[in-house]
Structure formats: structure tokens, C-alpha cells
Scaffold this motif. Structure first.
Motif, short mmCIF file in Angstrom:
data_model
loop_
_atom_site.label_atom_id
_atom_site.label_comp_id
_atom_site.label_asym_id
_atom_site.label_seq_id
_atom_site.Cartn_x
_atom_site.Cartn_y
_atom_site.Cartn_z
N TYR B 366 10.38 -62.75 33.13
CA TYR B 366 10.33 -61.35 33.52
C TYR B 366 11.68 -60.87 34.06
CZ TYR B 366 5.39 -60.83 32.76
OH TYR B 366 4.18 -60.73 32.16
N GLY B 367 12.31 -61.72 34.88
CA GLY B 367 13.56 -61.31 35.51
C GLY B 367 14.61 -60.95 34.48
N MET B 368 14.77 -61.84 33.51
CA MET B 368 15.77 -61.62 32.48
C MET B 368 15.45 -60.35 31.68
SD MET B 368 18.14 -63.79 31.02
CE MET B 368 18.20 -64.97 29.70
N ALA B 369 14.20 -60.22 31.24
CA ALA B 369 13.82 -59.09 30.39
C ALA B 369 13.96 -57.77 31.15
CB ALA B 369 12.38 -59.27 29.90
N LEU B 370 13.50 -57.74 32.38
CA LEU B 370 13.58 -56.49 33.14
C LEU B 370 15.04 -56.13 33.43
CD1 LEU B 370 10.59 -57.07 35.57
CD2 LEU B 370 10.73 -55.40 33.73
N GLY B 371 15.84 -57.16 33.72
CA GLY B 371 17.25 -56.91 33.95
C GLY B 371 17.91 -56.32 32.72
N GLU B 372 17.56 -56.88 31.56
CA GLU B 372 18.14 -56.38 30.32
C GLU B 372 17.69 -54.94 30.06
OE1 GLU B 372 17.22 -58.77 26.96
OE2 GLU B 372 18.49 -57.59 25.61
N PHE B 373 16.44 -54.66 30.39
CA PHE B 373 15.94 -53.29 30.20
C PHE B 373 16.73 -52.31 31.06
CE2 PHE B 373 13.17 -49.82 31.64
CZ PHE B 373 12.94 -49.21 30.43
N ALA B 374 16.89 -52.67 32.35
CA ALA B 374 17.59 -51.77 33.26
C ALA B 374 19.02 -51.54 32.78
CB ALA B 374 17.59 -52.36 34.67
N GLU B 375 19.59 -52.55 32.16
CA GLU B 375 20.98 -52.43 31.72
C GLU B 375 21.12 -51.66 30.42
OE1 GLU B 375 23.55 -56.22 31.83
OE2 GLU B 375 22.96 -55.46 33.81
N ARG B 376 20.34 -52.12 29.42
CA ARG B 376 20.55 -51.54 28.08
C ARG B 376 19.83 -50.22 27.88
NH1 ARG B 376 18.90 -55.91 23.92
NH2 ARG B 376 18.81 -54.17 22.47
N TYR B 377 18.63 -50.11 28.45
CA TYR B 377 17.84 -48.92 28.17
C TYR B 377 17.63 -48.06 29.41
CZ TYR B 377 16.73 -51.45 23.92
OH TYR B 377 16.82 -52.14 22.74
N THR B 395 6.42 -65.81 35.79
CA THR B 395 7.83 -65.89 35.41
C THR B 395 8.29 -67.28 35.08
OG1 THR B 395 8.39 -66.17 37.72
CG2 THR B 395 8.42 -63.95 36.88
N ASN B 396 7.37 -68.23 35.00
CA ASN B 396 7.76 -69.63 34.76
C ASN B 396 8.76 -70.11 35.81
OD1 ASN B 396 6.19 -70.14 32.42
ND2 ASN B 396 7.57 -68.79 31.32
N ASN B 397 8.54 -69.70 37.03
CA ASN B 397 9.38 -70.11 38.16
C ASN B 397 10.85 -69.70 38.03
OD1 ASN B 397 7.27 -71.30 39.56
ND2 ASN B 397 7.41 -73.13 38.26
N LEU B 398 11.09 -68.66 37.23
CA LEU B 398 12.46 -68.18 37.14
C LEU B 398 12.62 -67.00 38.10
CD1 LEU B 398 12.56 -68.43 33.30
CD2 LEU B 398 13.99 -69.76 34.84
N ASP B 399 13.85 -66.55 38.26
CA ASP B 399 14.14 -65.47 39.20
C ASP B 399 13.42 -64.17 38.77
OD1 ASP B 399 15.26 -63.67 40.93
OD2 ASP B 399 17.04 -63.38 39.66
N PRO B 400 12.58 -63.59 39.62
CA PRO B 400 11.86 -62.38 39.22
C PRO B 400 12.76 -61.14 39.11
CG PRO B 400 11.32 -62.96 41.48
CD PRO B 400 12.16 -64.07 40.95
N ASN B 401 13.96 -61.19 39.58
CA ASN B 401 14.91 -60.08 39.46
C ASN B 401 14.35 -58.78 40.03
OD1 ASN B 401 17.08 -58.54 38.86
ND2 ASN B 401 17.11 -58.99 36.66
N GLY B 429 0.47 -70.34 41.56
CA GLY B 429 1.35 -70.96 40.58
C GLY B 429 2.66 -70.20 40.47
N ASP B 430 3.04 -69.89 39.20
CA ASP B 430 4.33 -69.25 39.00
C ASP B 430 4.24 -67.73 38.99
OD1 ASP B 430 2.88 -69.10 36.73
OD2 ASP B 430 4.52 -69.58 35.38
N SER B 431 3.13 -67.17 39.47
CA SER B 431 2.97 -65.71 39.41
C SER B 431 3.82 -65.04 40.49
CB SER B 431 1.51 -65.34 39.62
OG SER B 431 1.40 -63.98 39.89
N ALA B 432 4.61 -64.06 40.09
CA ALA B 432 5.42 -63.30 41.04
C ALA B 432 4.77 -61.96 41.34
CB ALA B 432 6.82 -63.11 40.48
#
Lengths: 285, 461
Positions: B366-377, B395-401, B429-432
Motif C-alpha cells: 500500500y505504501g508504495m502504491a499510494l506514494g506513487e499515486f500522490a506523486e504521479r496522479y 501491507t505485508n509488513n511494509l511501510d504504510p506511507n 497481523g500485517d494490517s495497517a
């Protein structure tokens, strides 16, 4: 009105309406329990026809209220004939106001609209409230009194109660969810597409000149189209139209050419036609 | 008042049991309807089963969506018969081939009564499991697994062709689908029969509550099977139409609006300061814009697909609808969705094939995708835009951004998050989900019914 479920089927069939067991049972119950019948289903499966057929069987007058957005009390229930009231007032100049008042709010100046018409009088009636979902929510409130107690209150005249309850049919295309209160007062009947055998009988009845085999293939193709995921699936009305078209074209069997030429009769959207053509392998010519 | 005699009392019990089971499945049945149902039973009599079914449906139900549940419950409370099939009484347990033979014939004839009888025999012969009372039962899965009716297709087709003689007709090409539908119906019969047998063993009320499949709009998105999803997709158009009228009504009401105090007072000057004519605040007739961010990774794709189709069907209610899909990268799919109307079933596959949704790995981030959205779109989101995020926030334990979400929330009019997971699971679990829920409004949205309620409430007018 009816003695049994089978009686309903046979007598409806005599008027040219072939009822499925579900339809016959529900009509029988609506008559027995004295409850209004709410009929839902896709367009063109014979919801309105059912009301007409019941009226014909019962030898009753059909009173029809066609609903539309903006239909109101004065269109559905009753209205005072203002012009006539004015004439009456100016004609009786010397009278006292009290006499005039009691006189101009009498039956003579009342214009009954379908709901009131259906309730007054002793002759048997079938009240058809067509496309109930098109009417505004306020009208539903109006219907509640009529449908649960079969009475209408006119403030100046008092309450008119039905001497003989009409057989009420409400139809709806479900474009809007009808209120729970209205649904509770009715028996619910969903008329879907008929099964293959019934539809074949309907086609044979409506288009008697069609051969047995052609009718069978028509119904099978329509059945296959309904199983596809189309924007507007063909209804019974379209099946009959198609059967008539085939008859007019002089086709005695179905083949690719005939089906492709006449597909526009049963399908009403270009994407649907393309999709159906692809699925039926019409391009394999 | 004395209690009615035996069989009648039993009938009343049965009826109230049926009503209770329907209520447990969310069908709202009032006492008045139950009484009507009893009167219907009285009028129809118990001699025939099908009129009874229709009569009870007419009195107890108020809509078409409830019919599937009703039919299953009815079969339990008013079963066709009791015990095993009468004639062979289960001696056919070894004759799998013989039964398949007869099944093929029945399918070729499309003889419903015979098929039903065969379903009973099949469950009797192949469906039983367990031996000690208490752990034994009847399984439709096991029956169908042993019987494999789907493999009969070719045989039945050959049978019908051979018998028909004039097999060259145009309608003949429909044969395969027709046979498939018959087989599907037979599977349904087996399931109903197995349910009935189990109910005899375990008690009707319990089975009616547990083993009856809920109606499609109450199925959990995350656990819906393929058939249920197909059924849901079919419901998109009618649902969209209903929501559109509801939105239009809300819009009409909103247009009546509130009183514009300044202009009312201003107008009142001409009447000596008495506000004779209230002036309503005029609404600018702008249609709102909508942006949808959908997680289309395997775990929640059923939910996303359905919501995308629904919003697409509502598109004429908005000036602009843009839809973005992501797994761990984000891409715009608005164009794909427009074509999606013609073929909703292939939608998910097409989105995954044609849009760039993954990079490096295939699991959602989620972090990566949302970050990309904020940047590109970022430009897609303005002060008139309402943003819906659809996903389970795992988020599979990744940064929720959270910074990216904050940024989008700052630009947009409103941001809503629809989560197809049960609320009690949020944060496990890995839910943010709790982190995101602090920034944007998050709603639980597990079934189509919840979704339509939320959409009617949350969509801007």
C-alpha cells in the motif's frame, strides 16, 4: 371468484393468458385472502396482461391507474370540479352561504379518479396500478389507506368504504425500491421468464401459424440468449415478435442468415447483438 | 381455548420454524405475514407441494432477492419425503456406473422428476460418511465427487443427437450449454437432498440457520465463490439504477437547500424589514468528481471488481470518474473499465494483464502504491474530488506511507476507505488499517448490501 388453483389456470388460459403454476397460485390466494397483488418482473413478461386477463375472467371492469413521476392525489384519488362549483355559486345568488356550501361539496361536483372509482359501486372491478415504482414516495402513502382498508376519506363527504373489494394488481419494474409498508400489505409475485415448455405454448398460442419445430428452436435460442450476460435480455414479448417476424420472412427453419438478419428484433443494443452473434457463431458463414 | 389437534399444531410449529429460519437469514417477516401464510396454507391445502411453496413465498417474501434462501429453507421444513429413497432403498451403493447410466438418460430426456429421484439415490448411495451417531452425515460434495455428473456431457450430447435424428438444426449448437445447465440443476438437487438428510439427523432449525447459503447480497466478498460473484455482477445494473434514483432524490432535496440569510435580509428591506420572502441559498450545479483507488491483488479482487463495475455504472452521476488499480504499483484503468461493461467477467484478468500493477514482486504494498499515486496522479485530486480507497490495508509488513495518504486527504474534498475485512480483524497481523483509519474515514464493507448502503450515504451529491 375461483374455486381452486387449477381453476385459475384453466380460466386464465381461456382468455389467452397461460399462467405458470406460481402465477396461478398467487392469483388464487390474492382472491381468497382479499389482498392486493404486487407483481414484479422484467419488462414484457405480461404483468399488465395478467390484470387484464383476471378482469376478463371475472367479468369485472378494469380500472387503471398509470403511475408516473409527479402523479398526485388529484390524479389518483379524486378532485373537485372547480369550474362547475363556480358556476353553481354564481347561479344561486340569492341562497344563503350555508346552503351553497353543503351543495357544492356533494357527489355531483366530485370527479372520481381511478382509486375512488374502484372503491365505489357494487359491480366487480379489477384495479390495476401500473408501474407503481414510477410514482413518488408520497403516493405510496396514499395507497396505504386504500389498499389496507379499501376506503378513501374525502374530508367534505366522509369516508367511502368499498362495498365490494376490488381485485387489486400493482405492477413494478423495480426501478425504485417500494416501501416496506406497501410491500407488507400485498402478496408478492415475481414473474420471471417462463420455462421452455410454457414459453413454447405461449408462442404457439400467440402465433398459431408457426410450425412446431420452428417454435421450439425459437424458444431454445431465446433461452440461450437469456443465459448470456446481456444489457437487455429478450423477454416473452420479444420472443413473440421474433416468431411473427420469422413467419413474415417465410422462414421455415432457423439458419445463420435468418438469425443474423432478424437478431435486431430480439436484442435492442448494438453491443448485445455483436456479443450474441459471437457466441452463437453467426460469423462462421 | 384449547390447543389444536396434533397434526395442526405440528403444522403451526413448522410454519413458525420456517419463519424463524427466514428471519435468521435477514428476511424481515412480521407476525401479520405469518398469519397470512397460515391462511394461505388453509386455502391451498397440503395435498400438493408446489402450490404450497408458491403460496408461502407470496405471503412471506417481499422481494426477489430472498427467493433463493426461501427455496432452500422451504425444502427443509416441507421436505419432499422422509428417510432414504423408497424403492431401491440404497442397495445401489456399488453401482456407480449403473447410476451414471441412468443419470445420463435422465439428462438427455430432461426429466426433472427422474433427476430428483436419482439425486436422492445418489446421496443415499454415495453421500454418507461417518459411522458413529453424532459424527455421521451426508455430503453433497462427496456424492458429486464420486458421481462426477459433469463428465457425462459428451455422452448426453451424443445420446440426444442420435435420438433427435434431425440434429442439424440451428438450435443444435446451443445443446452443450443446455446440457450444462441441466447438470448444474442436478448438482443443486443433490445439495438440497443432502441438506435434507442432514437436517433429519441434526434437527431442522440448526441446519436451516447454518447450511443454507445466504442470498448474494449478504455474502462476504472475501469468501464469495465464483458463482456468487457472477450473480453479484449481474446485480450491478439494477443496483446502480436504484442508487442513481436515490442519489437524484438526495440531490433534489439538497437543491431546496438552506436559507441564504444575507439575501433574505437584503430582500426584506423593501417590505420594511419584515422577511416576507425567504431566499434560498443557490447551489452551484456542479457534479462531483470521483477517484477510486482499488487494490486488485488476489485477496480482495472480488470486492474491487464489483465496486469498480458499480461505480462505472453510476458514471453519469458524476462529471468525472477516474479509477486506479494497484497491487504494489498504481496505474489508471478508467479506459479498461469502459470496455469492461461488455464483458464484466474478464475485467479482473484484463486489468491485471494490461495495466502495470506490479514491480519487483507480486504482493501488495500500500505504501508504495499510494506514494506513487500522490506523486504521479496528484493532479487528479482537487477540492471537488471525493476519493474512495478500496482494500484490506494489509501491507505485508511494509511501510504504510502515511505521509502520502495525508497528502491526498489534504487535497481532496473527502477521502473514504472501504475495507472488506471484518472490523475485529483490523490491525491484526500485517494490517495497517488502524493507522490509515486515523487519517481517513474507514468503513467496514463486507457485503454487497453494506456496499450499497455506504455508497448511497457517502457518495457526494
Amino acid at each position: 371468484m375461483f374455486t381452486s388453483v387449477d381453476d385459475v389456470s384453466t380460466r386464465l388460459a381461456e382468455t389467452g393468458y397461460l399462467a405458470s403454476p406460481a402465477v396461478a397460485t398467487t392469483v388464487f390466494l390474492a382472491d381468497r385472502l382479499g389482498k392486493p397483488l404486487l407483481v414484479e418482473g422484467p419488462a414484457g413478461v405480461g404483468k399488465t396482461e395478467l390484470a387484464k386477463a383476471v378482469a376478463e375472467v371475472a367479468g369485472a371492469r378494469l380500472v387503471r391507474l398509470q403511475c408516473y413521476e409527479g402523479v398526485d392525489e388529484s390524479r389518483a384519488l379524486y378532485e373537485w370540479n372547480h369550474a362547475k362549483q363556480l358556476l353553481r355559486i354564481s347561479a344561486g345568488r340569492d341562497e344563503s352561504w350555508d346552503d351553497t356550501r353543503t351543495d357544492i361539496f356533494s357527489e355531483e361536483f366530485l370527479l372520481p379518479r381511478p382509486l375512488l372509482t374502484a372503491i365505489r359501486g357494487d359491480d366487480p372491478k379489477v384495479l390495476l396500478i401500473d408501474e407503481t415504482d414510477k410514482a413518488d414516495v408520497e403516493v405510496e402513502g396514499l395507497l396505504l389507506e386504500v389498499l389496507s382498508d379499501f376506503q378513501v376519506t374525502v374530508p367534505e363527504l366522509g369516508t367511502v368504504t368499498a362495498a365490494r373489494r376490488p381485485f387489486v394488481v400493482l405492477t413494478s419494474n423495480a426501478s425504485r425500491e417500494l416501501s416496506e409498508a406497501l410491500r407488507r400489505r400485498c402478496l408478492f409475485l415475481h414473474i420471471g421468464f417462463p420455462d421452455e415448455e410454457l414459453e413454447r405454448r405461449i408462442v404457439r398460442l400467440k402465433v398459431p401459424a408457426l410450425t412446431e419445430t420452428l417454435a421450439e428452436s425459437v424458444v431454445r435460442v431465446v433461452g440461450a440468449l437469456r443465459a448470456m450476460d446481456l444489457r437487455k435480455v429478450p423477454s416473452v414479448a420479444e420472443t413473440i415478435d421474433w416468431a411473427r417476424t420469422l413467419l413474415a420472412l417465410g422462414a421455415d427453419t432457423l439458419d445463420e442468415q435468418v438469425v443474423r438478419d432478424s437478431l435486431g428484433v430480439i436484442l435492442k443494443h448494438q453491443d448485445d447483438i455483436q456479443k450474441a452473434a459471437a457466441k452463437l457463431d453467426l460469423d462462421a458463414l | 381455548m384449547s390447543a389444536p389437534a396434533g397434526p395442526l399444531a405440528d403444522l403451526a410449529d413448522r410454519l413458525t420454524g420456517l419463519v424463524g429460519a427466514l428471519r435468521a437469514h435477514g428476511v424481515r417477516v412480521g407476525t401479520g405475514e405469518t398469519v397470512d401464510a397460515a391462511r394461505a396454507v388453509e386455502a391451498l391445502g397440503l395435498a400438493e407441494r408446489e402450490p404450497l411453496r408458491e403460496g408461502l413465498a407470496a405471503t412471506l417474501l417481499h422481494g426477489t432477492g430472498q427467493r433463493a434462501v426461501f427455496d432452500q429453507v422451504f425444502d427443509l421444513y416441507f421436505p419432499r419425503g422422509v428417510g432414504g429413497p423408497g424403492d431401491g432403498s440404497g442397495d445401489g451403493s456399488g453401482d456407480r456406473d449403473e447410476l451414471r447410466e441412468r443419470l445420463a438418460d435422465a439428462l438427455a430426456d430432461d426429466d426433472t422428476a427422474l433427476l430428483r429421484q436419482l439425486a436422492a439415490q445418489a446421496v443415499d448411495g454415495f453421500g454418507g460418511y461417518g459411522s458413529s451417531p453424532g459424527s455421521d452425515g451426508w455430503s453433497s460434495y462427496q456424492t458429486l465427487d464420486r458421481l462426477r455428473p459433469q463428465t457425462l456431457l459428451a455422452r448426453v450430447r451424443a445420446d440426444i443427437r442420435a435420438r433427435g435424428g434431425n440434429g442439424a438444426g440451428f438450435a443444435d449448437r446451443l445443446l452443450d450449454d443446455e446440457i450444462r445447465r441441466r447438470i448444474e440443476a442436478f448438482r443443486g438437487m443433490v445439495a438440497a437432498e443432502a441438506r435434507r438428510r442432514v437436517a433429519e439427523r441434526r434437527g431442522r432449525d440448526e441446519i436451516a440457520r447454518r447450511a443454507v447459503a445466504p442470498s448474494a447480497d449478504r455474502v462476504d466478498f472475501l469468501f464469495a465463490g465464483r458463482d456468487q460473484l457472477t450473480e453479484l455482477r449481474r446485480a450491478v445494473q439494477p443496483l446502480a439504477r436504484k442508487l442513481a434514483t436515490r442519489l437524484a432524490a438526495r440531490r433534489r432535496r439538497a437543491a431546496r437547500g438552506t436559507i441564504d440569510l444575507r439575501r433574505t435580509l437584503r430582500g426584506s428591506l423593501s417590505t420594511g424589514g419584515v422577511p416576507m420572502r425567504p431566499v434560498l441559498r443557490r447551489r452551484r450545479p456542479v457534479r462531483p468528481e470521483l477517484v477510486l483507488l482499488c487494490d486488485v491483488s488476489g485477496s480482495v479482487s472480488g470486492f474491487s471488481d464489483f465496486t469498480m463495475l458499480l461505480v462505472q455504472a453510476l458514471h453519469d452521476q458524476f462529471s468525472k470518474v477516474r479509477v486506479f488499480a494497484f497491487v504494489n504499483r498504481i496505474d489508471e484503468v478508467t479506459g479498461l473499465l469502459e470496455h469492461g461493461r461488455a464483458d464484466p467477467e474478464g475485467l479482473g484478468a484484463r486489468i491485471r494483464a494490461e495495466a502495470t500493477l506490479t514491480g519487483w514482486h507480486g504482493s501488495s504494498d500500500y505504501g508504495m502504491a499510494l506514494g506513487e499515486f500522490a506523486e504521479r496522479y496528484g493532479a487528479a485530486v482537487g477540492p471537488r474530488t471525493t476519493v474512495f480507497v478500496l482494500g484490506d490495508a494489509r501491507t505485508n509488513n511494509l511501510d504504510p506511507n502515511l505521509a502520502a495518504v495525508r497528502r491526498v486527504a489534504g487535497q481532496a474534498r473527502r477521502v473514504y476507505w472501504l475495507n472488506p475485512e471484518q472490523r475485529s480483524l483490523w490491525g491484526t497481523g500485517d494490517s495497517a488499517a488502524p493507522d490509515y483509519a486515523e487519517l481517513v474515514e474507514m468503513h467496514e464493507c463486507r457485503t454487497a448490501r453494506q456496499l450499497s448502503g455506504l455508497i448511497a450515504r457517502l457518495l457526494p451529491v
